[in-house]
Write a protein that holds these residues in place. Structure first.
Motif, short mmCIF file in Angstrom:
data_model
loop_
_atom_site.label_atom_id
_atom_site.label_comp_id
_atom_site.label_asym_id
_atom_site.label_seq_id
_atom_site.Cartn_x
_atom_site.Cartn_y
_atom_site.Cartn_z
N LEU A 146 -5.13 -6.80 15.93
CA LEU A 146 -4.23 -7.65 15.15
C LEU A 146 -3.89 -8.91 15.96
O LEU A 146 -3.67 -8.84 17.17
CB LEU A 146 -2.95 -6.87 14.83
N SER A 147 -3.83 -10.05 15.31
CA SER A 147 -3.59 -11.32 16.02
C SER A 147 -2.18 -11.38 16.58
O SER A 147 -1.25 -10.74 16.08
CB SER A 147 -3.84 -12.50 15.08
N ASP A 148 -2.02 -12.18 17.64
CA ASP A 148 -0.71 -12.34 18.28
C ASP A 148 0.31 -12.94 17.32
O ASP A 148 1.50 -12.59 17.37
CB ASP A 148 -0.83 -13.22 19.52
N GLY A 149 -0.12 -13.84 16.44
CA GLY A 149 0.80 -14.45 15.49
C GLY A 149 1.37 -13.42 14.53
O GLY A 149 2.57 -13.44 14.22
N VAL A 150 0.55 -12.50 14.06
CA VAL A 150 1.00 -11.46 13.15
C VAL A 150 1.90 -10.47 13.88
O VAL A 150 2.92 -10.00 13.35
CB VAL A 150 -0.21 -10.73 12.52
N ARG A 151 1.57 -10.13 15.13
CA ARG A 151 2.42 -9.24 15.93
C ARG A 151 3.80 -9.86 16.13
O ARG A 151 4.82 -9.16 16.11
CB ARG A 151 1.77 -8.95 17.28
N GLU A 152 3.84 -11.18 16.33
CA GLU A 152 5.13 -11.86 16.49
C GLU A 152 5.95 -11.77 15.21
O GLU A 152 7.17 -11.59 15.25
CB GLU A 152 4.89 -13.32 16.87
N ALA A 153 5.29 -11.87 14.05
CA ALA A 153 5.99 -11.73 12.77
C ALA A 153 6.64 -10.35 12.66
O ALA A 153 7.78 -10.22 12.22
CB ALA A 153 5.01 -11.95 11.62
N ALA A 154 5.92 -9.32 13.10
CA ALA A 154 6.46 -7.96 13.06
C ALA A 154 7.64 -7.81 14.01
O ALA A 154 8.65 -7.19 13.68
CB ALA A 154 5.37 -6.96 13.41
N GLU A 174 0.82 -1.21 0.00
CA GLU A 174 0.00 0.00 0.00
C GLU A 174 0.85 1.26 0.00
O GLU A 174 0.37 2.35 -0.33
CB GLU A 174 -0.92 -0.01 1.22
N ALA A 175 2.12 1.13 0.39
CA ALA A 175 3.04 2.27 0.40
C ALA A 175 4.45 1.73 0.29
O ALA A 175 4.70 0.54 0.51
CB ALA A 175 2.88 3.07 1.69
N SER A 176 5.40 2.58 -0.06
CA SER A 176 6.79 2.18 -0.10
C SER A 176 7.26 1.89 1.32
O SER A 176 7.19 2.76 2.20
CB SER A 176 7.63 3.32 -0.71
N ASP A 177 7.70 0.66 1.58
CA ASP A 177 8.00 0.26 2.96
C ASP A 177 8.74 -1.08 2.95
O ASP A 177 8.85 -1.73 1.91
CB ASP A 177 6.69 0.13 3.75
N ARG A 178 9.21 -1.50 4.12
CA ARG A 178 9.76 -2.83 4.30
C ARG A 178 8.63 -3.73 4.76
O ARG A 178 7.88 -3.40 5.68
CB ARG A 178 10.90 -2.80 5.33
N TYR A 179 8.51 -4.92 4.14
CA TYR A 179 7.40 -5.84 4.43
C TYR A 179 7.94 -7.19 4.89
O TYR A 179 8.96 -7.67 4.40
CB TYR A 179 6.51 -6.03 3.20
N VAL A 180 7.19 -7.80 5.81
CA VAL A 180 7.52 -9.14 6.32
C VAL A 180 6.41 -10.10 5.90
O VAL A 180 5.29 -10.00 6.41
CB VAL A 180 7.62 -9.15 7.86
N PRO A 181 6.65 -11.04 4.99
CA PRO A 181 5.64 -12.05 4.66
C PRO A 181 5.60 -13.11 5.76
O PRO A 181 6.64 -13.48 6.32
CB PRO A 181 6.13 -12.64 3.34
N ALA A 182 4.41 -13.58 6.08
CA ALA A 182 4.28 -14.52 7.20
C ALA A 182 3.01 -15.35 7.09
O ALA A 182 2.08 -15.00 6.37
CB ALA A 182 4.30 -13.77 8.52
N ARG A 183 3.02 -16.45 7.87
CA ARG A 183 1.81 -17.26 8.07
C ARG A 183 1.60 -17.40 9.58
O ARG A 183 2.54 -17.53 10.34
CB ARG A 183 1.97 -18.65 7.48
N ALA A 184 0.35 -17.40 9.97
CA ALA A 184 -0.01 -17.63 11.36
C ALA A 184 -1.21 -18.55 11.40
O ALA A 184 -1.95 -18.67 10.42
CB ALA A 184 -0.33 -16.31 12.06
N ALA A 185 -1.41 -19.22 12.53
CA ALA A 185 -2.53 -20.14 12.68
C ALA A 185 -3.27 -19.86 13.97
O ALA A 185 -2.66 -19.42 14.96
CB ALA A 185 -2.05 -21.59 12.67
N THR A 186 -4.57 -20.09 13.97
CA THR A 186 -5.34 -20.03 15.21
C THR A 186 -5.36 -21.43 15.79
O THR A 186 -6.12 -22.30 15.37
CB THR A 186 -6.78 -19.55 14.93
N LEU A 187 -4.45 -21.67 16.75
CA LEU A 187 -4.30 -22.99 17.36
C LEU A 187 -5.42 -23.22 18.36
O LEU A 187 -5.74 -22.36 19.17
CB LEU A 187 -2.94 -23.06 18.06
#
Length: 198
Positions: A178-186, A124-137
């Motif tokens: 935002l989910s905890d899994g996504v926050r961990e990716a960040a 959506e903007a010029s930036d650094r991005y982290v691709p990730a997967r998370a699961a709802t365990l």
């Protein structure tokens, strides 16, 4: 994090060594669920890179950081894994087949990397991005009782509700909810001091 929901599963049975299956006379028993928990966990993380606005960020080449295997462990008698997980889905008031293992599928673990199923997120903007997967365990304990009898079996279930696939922009503050899994990716993928890592 832009996400695409994927649910996978396999039918099967499991139980302790030497245990006998619960017989047909007990097929219409009832489940009692307790110690039920749902937690968002990070499963896969990709390399952090800079993207210009409009470029596509892919999760195709993310790498495993944590692995969770779907399982149903029982004592007192074997039960159909698929039926146990289907009962848990009903207990959680989830749509049919939303928990991994509730229907036939290919994977018994969260990180079986099906390279045909991945997310493409437009920057959506010029930036650094982290691709990730998370699961709802999802984890839960249960007791299974035969109609008009005492307890037939008890056990523990490990499964997941959905896999999230997407990308986190390091230069943006985390969105509310935002989910905890996504926050961990960040936290793992962004640099110290980046807004997303806060």
């Amino acid at each position: 994090m832009a996400t695409m929901v994927i649910v996978t599963g396999v039918a099967g049975c499991s139980g302790g060594d030497g245990e006998k299956a619960v017989g047909p006379a007990c097929d219409k028993g009832s489940y009692e669920w307790f110690n039920v928990s749902r937690q968002s966990v990070l499963t896969d993380l990709g390399r952090t890179r800079h993207y210009d606005k409009g470029q596509k960020v892919s999760t195709k080449d993310v790498r495993e950081v944590a692995r969770y295997t779907r399982s149903v462990r029982t004592t007192g008698g074997k039960l159909s894994q698929q039926r146990v997980i289907h009962s848990l889905a009903r207990h959680l008031k989830l749509p049919a087949d939303e928990l991994a293992g509730d229907v036939n599928g290919l994977s018994a673990r969260t990180t079986a990397n099906d390279r045909s199923s991945y997310g493409l997120h437009e920057a959506e903007a010029s930036d650094r991005y982290v691709p990730a997967r998370a699961a709802t365990l999802v984890e839960a304990d249960f007791r299974y009782r035969c109609t008009g009898r005492g307890r037939a079996a008890s056990g523990h279930v490990v499964t997941w509700q959905a896999l999230e696939v997407g990308a986190v922009a390091c230069g943006r503050k985390p969105e509310k909810g935002l989910s905890d899994g996504v926050r961990e990716a960040a936290r793992l993928g962004c640099r110290a001091g980046d807004p997303a890592a806060a």
